[in-house]
Design an enzyme around this catalytic site. Structure first.
Site, PDB file in Angstrom:
ATOM      1  N   GLY A 132     -31.125  58.119  20.777  1.00 31.93           N
ATOM      2  CA  GLY A 132     -30.131  57.117  21.188  1.00 31.93           C
ATOM      3  C   GLY A 132     -30.283  56.697  22.638  1.00 31.93           C
ATOM      4  O   GLY A 132     -29.328  56.240  23.279  1.00 31.93           O
ATOM      5  N   GLY A 133     -31.503  56.781  23.145  1.00 28.75           N
ATOM      6  CA  GLY A 133     -31.755  56.477  24.563  1.00 28.75           C
ATOM      7  C   GLY A 133     -31.753  55.000  24.906  1.00 28.75           C
ATOM      8  O   GLY A 133     -31.916  54.642  26.078  1.00 28.75           O
ATOM      9  N   ALA A 134     -31.570  54.132  23.898  1.00 25.29           N
ATOM     10  CA  ALA A 134     -31.469  52.699  24.203  1.00 25.29           C
ATOM     11  C   ALA A 134     -30.010  52.234  24.202  1.00 25.29           C
ATOM     12  O   ALA A 134     -29.728  51.054  24.353  1.00 25.29           O
ATOM     13  CB  ALA A 134     -32.279  51.882  23.196  1.00 25.29           C
ATOM     14  N   GLY A 135     -29.092  53.185  24.021  1.00 26.40           N
ATOM     15  CA  GLY A 135     -27.674  52.846  24.055  1.00 26.40           C
ATOM     16  C   GLY A 135     -27.121  52.985  25.466  1.00 26.40           C
ATOM     17  O   GLY A 135     -27.870  53.132  26.444  1.00 26.40           O
TER      18      GLY A 135
ATOM     19  N   GLY B 127     -27.159  56.983  26.685  1.00 20.67           N
ATOM     20  CA  GLY B 127     -28.544  57.446  26.553  1.00 20.67           C
ATOM     21  C   GLY B 127     -29.482  56.766  27.536  1.00 20.67           C
ATOM     22  O   GLY B 127     -30.358  57.413  28.133  1.00 20.67           O
TER      23      GLY B 127
ATOM     24  N   THR C 137     -17.794  64.757  21.538  1.00 16.19           N
ATOM     25  CA  THR C 137     -16.773  63.912  22.190  1.00 16.19           C
ATOM     26  C   THR C 137     -15.425  64.625  22.210  1.00 16.19           C
ATOM     27  O   THR C 137     -15.152  65.482  21.349  1.00 16.19           O
ATOM     28  CB  THR C 137     -16.639  62.578  21.426  1.00 16.19           C
ATOM     29  N   ASP C 138     -14.561  64.226  23.135  1.00 19.84           N
ATOM     30  CA  ASP C 138     -13.207  64.816  23.156  1.00 19.84           C
ATOM     31  C   ASP C 138     -12.383  64.355  21.963  1.00 19.84           C
ATOM     32  O   ASP C 138     -11.343  64.943  21.670  1.00 19.84           O
ATOM     33  CB  ASP C 138     -12.490  64.511  24.486  1.00 19.84           C
ATOM     34  N   GLU C 139     -12.845  63.303  21.266  1.00 21.52           N
ATOM     35  CA  GLU C 139     -12.063  62.806  20.124  1.00 21.52           C
ATOM     36  C   GLU C 139     -12.002  63.808  18.985  1.00 21.52           C
ATOM     37  O   GLU C 139     -11.173  63.677  18.087  1.00 21.52           O
ATOM     38  CB  GLU C 139     -12.623  61.461  19.631  1.00 21.52           C
TER      39      GLU C 139
ATOM     40  N   TYR D 293     -14.765  57.989  12.760  1.00 24.95           N
ATOM     41  CA  TYR D 293     -15.740  58.307  13.824  1.00 24.95           C
ATOM     42  C   TYR D 293     -15.553  59.733  14.307  1.00 24.95           C
ATOM     43  O   TYR D 293     -16.503  60.523  14.369  1.00 24.95           O
ATOM     44  CB  TYR D 293     -15.582  57.323  14.995  1.00 24.95           C
TER      45      TYR D 293
ATOM     46  N   LYS E 226     -18.080  63.017  14.096  1.00 22.24           N
ATOM     47  CA  LYS E 226     -18.558  63.748  15.280  1.00 22.24           C
ATOM     48  C   LYS E 226     -18.138  65.220  15.188  1.00 22.24           C
ATOM     49  O   LYS E 226     -18.904  66.117  15.566  1.00 22.24           O
ATOM     50  CB  LYS E 226     -18.002  63.128  16.561  1.00 22.24           C
TER      51      LYS E 226
HETATM   52  P1  NAD Z   1     -23.907  53.511  21.974  1.00 22.45           P
HETATM   53  O1  NAD Z   1     -23.294  53.005  20.718  1.00 22.45           O
HETATM   54  O2  NAD Z   1     -23.912  52.667  23.182  1.00 22.45           O
HETATM   55  O3  NAD Z   1     -25.416  53.939  21.689  1.00 22.45           O
HETATM   56  C1  NAD Z   1     -25.809  54.595  20.517  1.00 22.45           C
HETATM   57  C2  NAD Z   1     -27.322  54.498  20.403  1.00 22.45           C
HETATM   58  O4  NAD Z   1     -27.730  55.238  19.248  1.00 22.45           O
HETATM   59  C3  NAD Z   1     -27.834  53.072  20.237  1.00 22.45           C
HETATM   60  O5  NAD Z   1     -28.923  52.835  21.098  1.00 22.45           O
HETATM   61  C4  NAD Z   1     -28.265  53.005  18.781  1.00 22.45           C
HETATM   62  O6  NAD Z   1     -29.335  52.099  18.552  1.00 22.45           O
HETATM   63  C5  NAD Z   1     -28.683  54.453  18.536  1.00 22.45           C
HETATM   64  N1  NAD Z   1     -28.638  54.817  17.106  1.00 22.45           N
HETATM   65  C6  NAD Z   1     -27.624  54.580  16.230  1.00 22.45           C
HETATM   66  N2  NAD Z   1     -27.954  55.020  15.014  1.00 22.45           N
HETATM   67  C7  NAD Z   1     -29.197  55.577  15.120  1.00 22.45           C
HETATM   68  C8  NAD Z   1     -30.063  56.234  14.205  1.00 22.45           C
HETATM   69  N3  NAD Z   1     -29.731  56.390  12.922  1.00 22.45           N
HETATM   70  N4  NAD Z   1     -31.253  56.680  14.651  1.00 22.45           N
HETATM   71  C9  NAD Z   1     -31.617  56.508  15.954  1.00 22.45           C
HETATM   72  N5  NAD Z   1     -30.837  55.898  16.858  1.00 22.45           N
HETATM   73  C10 NAD Z   1     -29.638  55.430  16.444  1.00 22.45           C
HETATM   74  O7  NAD Z   1     -23.173  54.899  22.248  1.00 22.45           O
HETATM   75  P2  NAD Z   1     -22.751  55.584  23.637  1.00 22.45           P
HETATM   76  O8  NAD Z   1     -21.436  55.102  24.038  1.00 22.45           O
HETATM   77  O9  NAD Z   1     -23.906  55.527  24.562  1.00 22.45           O
HETATM   78  O10 NAD Z   1     -22.577  57.095  23.131  1.00 22.45           O
HETATM   79  C11 NAD Z   1     -23.684  57.975  23.068  1.00 22.45           C
HETATM   80  C12 NAD Z   1     -23.229  59.315  22.523  1.00 22.45           C
HETATM   81  O11 NAD Z   1     -22.204  59.856  23.362  1.00 22.45           O
HETATM   82  C13 NAD Z   1     -22.629  59.234  21.123  1.00 22.45           C
HETATM   83  O12 NAD Z   1     -23.046  60.381  20.408  1.00 22.45           O
HETATM   84  C14 NAD Z   1     -21.118  59.285  21.361  1.00 22.45           C
HETATM   85  O13 NAD Z   1     -20.460  59.859  20.264  1.00 22.45           O
HETATM   86  C15 NAD Z   1     -21.050  60.180  22.587  1.00 22.45           C
HETATM   87  N6  NAD Z   1     -19.895  59.967  23.483  1.00 22.45           N
HETATM   88  C16 NAD Z   1     -19.626  58.700  23.949  1.00 22.45           C
HETATM   89  C17 NAD Z   1     -18.577  58.533  24.850  1.00 22.45           C
HETATM   90  C18 NAD Z   1     -18.246  57.167  25.395  1.00 22.45           C
HETATM   91  O14 NAD Z   1     -17.228  57.015  26.085  1.00 22.45           O
HETATM   92  N7  NAD Z   1     -19.037  56.134  25.173  1.00 22.45           N
HETATM   93  C19 NAD Z   1     -17.820  59.641  25.261  1.00 22.45           C
HETATM   94  C20 NAD Z   1     -18.129  60.902  24.744  1.00 22.45           C
HETATM   95  C21 NAD Z   1     -19.180  61.051  23.866  1.00 22.45           C
HETATM   96  O1  DAU Z   2     -13.073  59.730  24.272  1.00 21.00           O
HETATM   97  C1  DAU Z   2     -14.438  59.564  24.031  1.00 21.00           C
HETATM   98  C2  DAU Z   2     -14.667  58.359  23.160  1.00 21.00           C
HETATM   99  O2  DAU Z   2     -14.379  57.218  23.962  1.00 21.00           O
HETATM  100  C3  DAU Z   2     -16.070  58.274  22.598  1.00 21.00           C
HETATM  101  O3  DAU Z   2     -16.290  59.372  21.741  1.00 21.00           O
HETATM  102  C4  DAU Z   2     -16.287  56.952  21.844  1.00 21.00           C
HETATM  103  O4  DAU Z   2     -17.634  56.833  21.434  1.00 21.00           O
HETATM  104  C5  DAU Z   2     -15.946  55.806  22.764  1.00 21.00           C
HETATM  105  O5  DAU Z   2     -16.049  54.574  22.073  1.00 21.00           O
HETATM  106  C6  DAU Z   2     -14.534  55.962  23.329  1.00 21.00           C
HETATM  107  O6  DAU Z   2     -13.547  55.816  22.281  1.00 21.00           O
HETATM  108  P1  DAU Z   2     -12.173  55.008  22.491  1.00 21.00           P
HETATM  109  O7  DAU Z   2     -11.683  54.587  21.180  1.00 21.00           O
HETATM  110  O8  DAU Z   2     -11.250  55.753  23.380  1.00 21.00           O
HETATM  111  O9  DAU Z   2     -12.769  53.755  23.355  1.00 21.00           O
HETATM  112  P2  DAU Z   2     -12.476  52.190  23.276  1.00 21.00           P
HETATM  113  O10 DAU Z   2     -13.165  51.574  24.464  1.00 21.00           O
HETATM  114  O11 DAU Z   2     -12.759  51.614  21.947  1.00 21.00           O
HETATM  115  O12 DAU Z   2     -10.899  52.110  23.509  1.00 21.00           O
HETATM  116  C7  DAU Z   2     -10.291  52.658  24.677  1.00 21.00           C
HETATM  117  C8  DAU Z   2      -8.791  52.433  24.562  1.00 21.00           C
HETATM  118  O13 DAU Z   2      -8.521  51.033  24.682  1.00 21.00           O
HETATM  119  C9  DAU Z   2      -8.205  52.858  23.239  1.00 21.00           C
HETATM  120  O14 DAU Z   2      -6.901  53.389  23.444  1.00 21.00           O
HETATM  121  C10 DAU Z   2      -8.114  51.561  22.440  1.00 21.00           C
HETATM  122  C11 DAU Z   2      -7.867  50.522  23.513  1.00 21.00           C
HETATM  123  N1  DAU Z   2      -8.425  49.175  23.263  1.00 21.00           N
HETATM  124  C12 DAU Z   2      -9.735  49.060  22.927  1.00 21.00           C
HETATM  125  C13 DAU Z   2     -10.314  47.821  22.703  1.00 21.00           C
HETATM  126  C14 DAU Z   2     -11.766  47.713  22.294  1.00 21.00           C
HETATM  127  C15 DAU Z   2      -7.625  48.036  23.417  1.00 21.00           C
HETATM  128  O15 DAU Z   2      -6.429  48.146  23.752  1.00 21.00           O
HETATM  129  N2  DAU Z   2      -8.196  46.819  23.187  1.00 21.00           N
HETATM  130  C16 DAU Z   2      -9.509  46.658  22.816  1.00 21.00           C
HETATM  131  O16 DAU Z   2      -9.932  45.494  22.571  1.00 21.00           O
END
Ligand code: NAD
Ligand code: DAU
Length: 344
Positions: free
Chosen positions: A7-10, A13, A124-126, A149, A153
């Site tokens: 997932g290094g293109a996200g 990552g 994730t904390d979720e 989701y 996780k």
């Molecule tokens: P993102 O959605 O931006 O990136 C996910 C990446 O995974 C993408 O590049 C996608 O192409 C790749 N991917 C998806 N399915 C795949 C598959 N089957 N094989 C190979 N690659 C695949 O996600 P992010 O926000 O960068 O989150 C990365 C990780 O961190 C996730 O596991 C997420 O659960 C965790 N996480 C995210 C947050 C947050 O706030 N964003 C917080 C805590 C944990």
């Molecule tokens: O806590 C870690 C998680 O944080 C990660 O595991 C997830 O991958 C990541 O997507 C994120 O989840 P959230 O659901 O908390 O993030 P999101 O940005 O979708 O939403 C943040 C808060 O904002 C949530 O309470 C919902 C709210 N929200 C979100 C969107 C997209 C809005 O009010 N309006 C919006 O349009």
């Protein structure tokens, strides 16, 4: 060390791959399927680095995973790849189970067979579910995921536990709070609000806007993951958080002010089903045991993030002109959350 990053293109990552290539002597193989969330532009310029190889592929493709682990003599895996957006998991849970659960199982099994020495599962904390007004998640808080989701996780997280207990496989699990920063896909709260505000579109706040998230700058998350990779204890879980709780509405107001836009853009829309009310992380363990702490304070991080989206309009405008348009319409238009506008 030879490291496989999935997932290094996200969002996170790509920030982590950059950290490795800039700050360590490690060799990095990036396995990413390039789903809607993956974007090679996130690592533009690194293609020519001899220590870096990109492989487009699915973590569920066992033969491919096995081949990479063997050919590249992988010693460590840092597993980010996932379907990551809660709202999409409400619309269609199946791909979340496939990628997040089955994909993790395949990576664990193949990594164990290949003799991988360290495996970091980015959970994730979720997985802990939702808090009331008080308290914080600690590593021993029972898991109670509320969205598809989060459930996917939590399943992957528990598979890691099982691989440690059953096979003594050296896996460490991180559970981090909400990240923000450069390269975050504009379906998530902060980049969606920035992009909409810059286009003078409505800012769709779910429910009453009083849900609380604990925000951490992505660079700090990457440093925490790296600390766990190098110094974490196999079998252990590490909470990672920003010590930075914020109500969504306050955060959106702050963004509007930073962008010099009108608060009239803020629009309350239908709530997310099963919307977790509050997350708060106790990160004392990683702070004391691995000497990590968040370095970037929220005001600095948010200004840096806003500047990045201002300076990289092409990056997010390109994303928002593609399939994103139909995603936005489905989620926020008629039949969705009913905002009056949306990206064109
Ligand atoms: P993102 O959605 O931006 O990136 C996910 C990446 O995974 C993408 O590049 C996608 O192409 C790749 N991917 C998806 N399915 C795949 C598959 N089957 N094989 C190979 N690659 C695949 O996600 P992010 O926000 O960068 O989150 C990365 C990780 O961190 C996730 O596991 C997420 O659960 C965790 N996480 C995210 C947050 C947050 O706030 N964003 C917080 C805590 C944990
Ligand atoms: O806590 C870690 C998680 O944080 C990660 O595991 C997830 O991958 C990541 O997507 C994120 O989840 P959230 O659901 O908390 O993030 P999101 O940005 O979708 O939403 C943040 C808060 O904002 C949530 O309470 C919902 C709210 N929200 C979100 C969107 C997209 C809005 O009010 N309006 C919006 O349009």
């Amino acid at each position: 060390m030879n490291i496989l990053v999935t997932g290094g293109a996200g969002f996170i990552g790509s920030n982590y791959v950059r950290l490795l290539l800039e700050g360590s002597g490690d060799r990095v193989v990036n396995l990413d399927l390039l789903t809607y969330a993956g974007n090679l532009a996130n690592l533009a310029g690194y293609e020519k680095d001899p220590r870096y190889r990109f492989v487009r592929g699915d973590i569920c493709d066992r033969e491919l995973v096995r081949g990479i682990l063997e050919d590249e003599k992988i010693e460590a895996v840092v597993h980010f790849a996932a379907e990551s957006h809660v709202d999409r998991s409400v619309e269609g849970p199946e791909i979340f189970i496939k990628t997040n659960v089955l994909g993790t199982e395949i990576l664990l099994e193949e990594s164990r067979a290949a003799g991988v020495e360290r495996f970091v599962m980015v959970s994730t904390d979720e997985v802990y579910g939702s808090l009331g007004d008080d308290g914080q998640f600690v590593e021993s808080t029972p898991l109670a995921p509320n969205s598809p989701y989060a459930a996917s996780k939590a399943s992957a997280d528990l598979l890691c536990r099982a691989f440690f207990k059953t096979f003594d496989f050296p896996v460490m699990v991180t559970r981090c709070s909400n990240n923000y920063g450069p390269f975050q896909f504009p379906e998530k709260l902060i980049p969606l609000m920035i992009a909409n505000a810059l286009e003078d579109k409505p800012l769709p706040v779910y429910g009453d806007g009083l849900n609380v998230r604990d925000w951490l700058y992505v660079g700090d998350h990457c440093l925490a993951v790296d600390a766990v990779l190098r110094n974490g204890v196999p079998g252990d879980i590490y909470n990672i958080g920003g010590c930075n709780e914020m109500r969504n509405l306050d955060l959106v107001r702050m963004l509007v002010d930073k962008l010099g836009k009108s608060h009239d853009l803020i629009t309350f829309v239908k709530d997310r089903p099963g919307h977790d009310r509050r997350y708060a992380i106790d990160a004392a363990k990683i702070m004391t045991e691995l000497d990590w702490k968040p370095d970037v304070d929220f005001q600095t991080g948010l200004s840096r993030t806003v500047d990045w989206y201002l300076e990289n309009r092409v990056w997010w405008e390109e994303i928002r002109s593609g399939d994103y348009t139909s995603y936005y319409e489905k989620m926020y238009g008629d039949g969705g959350r009913h905002t009056s506008g949306g990206p064109s």
